[in-house]
Design an enzyme around this catalytic site. Structure first.
Site, PDB file in Angstrom:
ATOM      1  N   ARG A 142      -2.719   1.028  -9.094  1.00 48.97           N
ATOM      2  CA  ARG A 142      -1.792   0.176  -9.200  1.00 48.97           C
ATOM      3  C   ARG A 142      -2.096  -0.863 -10.515  1.00 48.97           C
ATOM      4  NH1 ARG A 142      -1.654   0.888  -3.758  1.00 48.97           N
ATOM      5  NH2 ARG A 142       0.098   2.459  -3.310  1.00 48.97           N
ATOM      6  N   THR A 194      -6.875   0.997  -4.836  1.00 46.38           N
ATOM      7  CA  THR A 194      -5.729   1.309  -5.685  1.00 46.38           C
ATOM      8  C   THR A 194      -5.163   0.038  -6.463  1.00 46.38           C
ATOM      9  OG1 THR A 194      -4.343   1.217  -3.671  1.00 46.38           O
ATOM     10  CG2 THR A 194      -5.163   3.386  -4.292  1.00 46.38           C
ATOM     11  N   SER A 225      -8.370  -0.343   0.223  1.00 47.51           N
ATOM     12  CA  SER A 225      -7.547   0.500   1.001  1.00 47.51           C
ATOM     13  C   SER A 225      -8.317   1.333   1.986  1.00 47.51           C
ATOM     14  CB  SER A 225      -6.757   1.335   0.176  1.00 47.51           C
ATOM     15  OG  SER A 225      -6.085   0.758  -0.805  1.00 47.51           O
ATOM     16  N   GLY A 247      -6.790   1.795   5.667  1.00 49.08           N
ATOM     17  CA  GLY A 247      -6.192   1.326   7.098  1.00 49.08           C
ATOM     18  C   GLY A 247      -5.695   2.508   7.796  1.00 49.08           C
ATOM     19  N   GLU A 248      -5.617   3.811   7.508  1.00 49.38           N
ATOM     20  CA  GLU A 248      -5.435   4.904   8.075  1.00 49.38           C
ATOM     21  C   GLU A 248      -6.618   5.341   8.473  1.00 49.38           C
ATOM     22  OE1 GLU A 248      -3.346   4.230   5.517  1.00 49.38           O
ATOM     23  OE2 GLU A 248      -1.634   3.898   6.739  1.00 49.38           O
ATOM     24  N   TRP A 261      -4.715  -3.835   0.328  1.00 49.31           N
ATOM     25  CA  TRP A 261      -4.384  -2.864  -0.595  1.00 49.31           C
ATOM     26  C   TRP A 261      -3.382  -3.079  -1.556  1.00 49.31           C
ATOM     27  CZ3 TRP A 261       0.252   0.100  -0.435  1.00 49.31           C
ATOM     28  CH2 TRP A 261       1.044   0.012   0.745  1.00 49.31           C
ATOM     29  N   ASP A 317       3.159   0.317  11.693  1.00 51.47           N
ATOM     30  CA  ASP A 317       2.751   0.733  10.157  1.00 51.47           C
ATOM     31  C   ASP A 317       3.557  -0.271   9.499  1.00 51.47           C
ATOM     32  OD1 ASP A 317       1.163   1.755   8.430  1.00 51.47           O
ATOM     33  OD2 ASP A 317       2.306   3.258   7.935  1.00 51.47           O
ATOM     34  N   ARG A 321       7.683  -5.444   4.647  1.00 52.52           N
ATOM     35  CA  ARG A 321       8.103  -4.084   5.065  1.00 52.52           C
ATOM     36  C   ARG A 321       8.912  -4.165   6.505  1.00 52.52           C
ATOM     37  NH1 ARG A 321       3.009   0.287   4.058  1.00 52.52           N
ATOM     38  NH2 ARG A 321       4.105   1.827   5.507  1.00 52.52           N
TER      39      ARG A 321
END
Lengths: 192, 573
Positions: B134, B178, B193, B195-196, B245, B305, B332
């Site tokens: 990014r 990212t 990043s 989190g998953e 992230w 999420d 979000r």
């Protein structure tokens, strides 16, 4: 601990304890290099050690694989030394078991008693192909949804992957699969 | 005054098959704290244009009266596929564009001449859920790129040579990077990043000159630290997510950094009982020490999420007859928040408005805490549908604010939902560990809806909604840019279009069909008295995945061609 009626590793860690109880020397816990046997790709004669689940670290037997899927994740293991080849992510393997009659001729030729083995590394971006699509009875990549048909050479049936997962030719002994040759193609993605 | 680039040295050096034309020392203007705090109108020195995070440029040579004459003046292929999510960063005529796979191109911003290129070699066996970048950050004479493999790389801005590298974390544990870094008083701030994959998120500051770590602040407190009482089950904090992230914003006067924090890990809150600070929160950090000075948690015990990854914009707005120092953030979760910030880092709730239909929050109390409808909260072994779905009312693409119109412009999506349940899963470092497999997401859309993607706008002072642009056959995945020319630029649709709208009315004034779908933030700059608008077009990652699902659900064309191209436009003469 229960007795093993089939090839198994008792209480094995990531780097190995033999069924005989032989503990692999801690000296093996060193950074991976190209000539590190724990980073070598699957070798003929290697079996497979479960990556997860109640039999984590133990040798994968045919009976551990549910008929019709889903797949099980594993790393190759040198059964003589107990060395698990988990020092390269590219060695991740997925195993599944099917009725041999449902396999394509080419896949059946590389399978052993219906057990198939593929690289667990997606050919798209290198993520683990560790999910399962029940409705398609297919292997599914955990990053971007590439979907592979395990009965047909792990051919791509959906998603962005450019090619099928490389397979490993298998044979079986003592009701457990072992490797008879190397991967059928390039493992993982090609960096742009 | 715009610095001319006519003296560029094109002494080409052949390195690994790539032509590099190093900039002469005199042709690069070092970036200072002062310049970052007060960026010149002709430049785009950081991802969102300024520390306030407005994605706004005061340039007005291109405006609502002449934008119809906008034409491409040069373009360059990035040579890679996947989702291009970095804006062209421009410093006095030199452009830097980060691409997927941790690469950077340096270009003459007026001519498109390639000055140098950096391609990071990623480790064998490496993988990342999102292989994008990014953006880069600029400071001094260096360019800072967070490598996907969780290594921060400092490049010489003139040559592209590596000045230093700093390991941020072990990628094999699932960490990757990212976001574009944020420069704060000689430090390079990055967030992780992952989190998953069950990481524990953090933000870390590195000395810009040496690459040495200056401070590191975890987004999840360890036992005994303030907030640790919100992790009621032992050890859940160790793998609790809270990825950091996206890039933060900064108030240089108060020396406070605002950084967004992702959702909890695994996704299902009942596996990690408690409010789970500071997941789905905005953190206020001391710029010198990283100490947490304040926070605001948008929702507790996260289970949808719905990251709070985007730092709020620093926008002052009207309240009770006066003006307050504010924070504005479309989340979000589908709610737009008005918050108040104080000089000590405190964040207080003022108001929130639902900008897309949402069926989870029954209400938001006076302190900003939502009351959750448990029928729409998925849990372990408990199926629930929730709308908007996990991609939210908006995902990471940047909203924009224009001080000329007093409006916020939100790239939004609605008429979509998810329905799933959680499972307890064994964690394998570096592998997906959310509690639900992707094939079990059960993403759905209202097939009778008249639109799915949109731009939604609000007056930040009155809170009243303004114009909308609705996309009947596309989601909206494009960051927005506002300008002093009363324009809003953005892509984001699956038809590969780049568009300009009148910022006041929403009228579409111009469009251009590019090579691929646009996810990247546009930027604008001026060289030798000419204003340009630039954007990278290159579809991939989540929009491409979602497009596959929409192909099945709505019959949309699944194949949005990939491959990156940086486009630069100016008004034709």
């Amino acid at each position: 601990m229960a007795q093993c009626s089939r090839p198994c590793l008792r209480g094995v860690g990531r780097r190995g304890v033999l069924a005989t109880g032989l503990v692999v020397a801690p000296a093996l816990l060193r950074p991976a290099f190209a000539d590190d046997p724990a980073a070598l790709p699957p070798q003929p004669g290697d079996r497979f050690a479960h990556l997860t689940g109640p039999r984590k670290g133990q040798v994968v037997a045919d009976g551990d694989l549910p008929l019709g899927g889903p797949q099980v994740q594993a790393y190759p293991i040198d059964i003589k030394s107990g060395l698990v080849r988990d020092q390269s992510r590219l060695n991740l393997v997925i195993l599944a078991r099917f009725d041999p009659a449902t396999l394509s001729a080419e896949t059946r030729a590389r399978a052993a008693d219906g057990v198939v083995a593929y690289s667990g590394v997606c050919t798209h971006q290198g993520c683990a192909v560790n999910m399962w699509v029940t409705s398609k009875s297919a292997l599914y990549c955990s990053c971007h949804g590439s979907t592979y048909d395990p009965r047909d050479g792990a051919a791509v049936i959906a998603g962005p992957a450019p090619r099928s997962l490389p397979s490993l030719a298998l044979a079986t002994a003592d009701e457990a699969p072992f490797v008879t040759g190397g991967f059928s193609g390039h493992v993982g993605p090609t960096q742009q | 005054m715009t610095k001319r680039l006519t003296g560029i040295s094109l002494a080409a050096v052949l390195i690994v098959g790539a032509v590099r034309a190093a900039l002469a020392a005199s042709d690069y203007t070092p970036v200072t704290d002062e310049r970052l705090a007060n960026p010149e109108p002709q430049n785009w020195l950081m991802t969102r244009g300024s520390y306030k995070g407005w994605s706004y440029s005061p340039l007005d040579q291109i405006n609502s009266g002449n934008v119809k004459g906008l034409v491409p003046v040069w373009a360059v292929s990035t040579g890679v596929d996947s989702g291009h999510e970095a804006p062209p960063i421009v410093n006095n005529g030199v452009m830097f564009v980060a691409t997927p796979y941790s690469q950077v191109m340096a270009l003459n911003a007026a001519t498109g001449d390639l000055l140098w290129r950096y391609r990071r070699k990623l480790p064998e066996g490496f993988s990342a859920l999102h292989n994008t970048s990014r953006g880069v950050a600029l400071y001094g004479d260096k360019v800072y790129l967070p490598g996907l493999d969780a290594v921060l790389v400092a490049l010489d801005a003139r040559t592209g040579n590596v000045a230093w590298e700093a390991k941020v974390e072990d990628w094999k544990q699932g960490y990757y990077m990212t976001m574009a870094p944020l420069i704060v008083k000689g430090k390079v701030l990055v967030g992780v990043s992952g989190g998953e994959f069950g990481v524990r998120g953090f933000i870390e500051a590195f000395d810009a000159e040496t690459g040495k770590s200056v401070w590191k602040t975890y987004t999840i407190p360890a036992p005994g630290e303030p907030g640790s009482e919100t992790w009621q089950k032992p050890d859940t904090w160790k793998t609790g997510g809270g990825a950091a992230w996206m890039t933060g914003n900064y108030d240089p006067d108060a020396n406070i950094v605002y950084w967004g924090v992702g959702n909890g890990s695994p996704w299902f809150g009942d596996q990690r009982p408690g409010d789970n600070l500071y997941t789905s929160s905005t953190l206020a950090l001391d710029g010198d020490t990283g100490k947490i000075k304040g926070h605001f948690q948008y929702h507790q015990n996260e289970s949808w999420d719905w990251d709070a990854m985007n730092a709020p914009m620093l926008v002052d707005f009207a309240k009770d007859g006066g003006t307050v120092k504010g924070l504005l953030s479309p989340q979000r979760s589908g709610y737009l928040y008005w918050l108040q910030r104080d000089n000590d880092g405190g964040i207080s709730y003022i108001n929130a408005e639902r900008y897309v239909p949402q069926n989870v929050f029954k209400e938001i109390d006076k302190n900003g805490r939502p009351v959750v409808d448990m029928d729409h909260k998925p849990g372990t072994g408990r199926v629930a549908q929730f709308c908007p779905g996990l991609w939210g009312g908006k995902d990471w693409p940047y909203e924009a604010y224009s001080p000329k119109t007093g409006m916020v412009y939100i790239p939004a999506n609605e008429n979509h939902c998810n329905k799933f349940e959680g499972k307890v899963e064994e964690r394998v470092p570096g592998q997906w560990w959310t509690g639900v497999a992707i094939p079990d997401f059960h993403f759905s859309v209202d097939t009778k809806a008249g639109f799915y993607g949109e731009i939604k706008t609000y007056d930040v002072n009155t809170g009243k909604p303004g114009w909308r642009q609705l996309y009947s056959k596309s989601m909206m995945w494009g960051s927005l840019l506002t300008t002093g020319g009363n324009l809003v630029f953005g892509g984001g649709t699956n038809d590969r279009e780049f568009r300009a709208y009148d910022a006041s009315t929403g009228e579409e004034l111009w469009h251009f069909r590019t090579n691929s779908g646009i996810q990247a933030p546009p930027s604008t700059f001026e060289v030798n008295g000419v204003q340009y608008v630039a954007v990278a077009s290159g579809y991939g990652v989540d929009p491409a995945f979602q497009q596959q699902l929409l192909g099945d659900l709505l019959g949309w064309q699944k194949d949005v061609p990939q491959g990156g191209v940086v486009w630069v436009f100016a008004v034709g003469k």
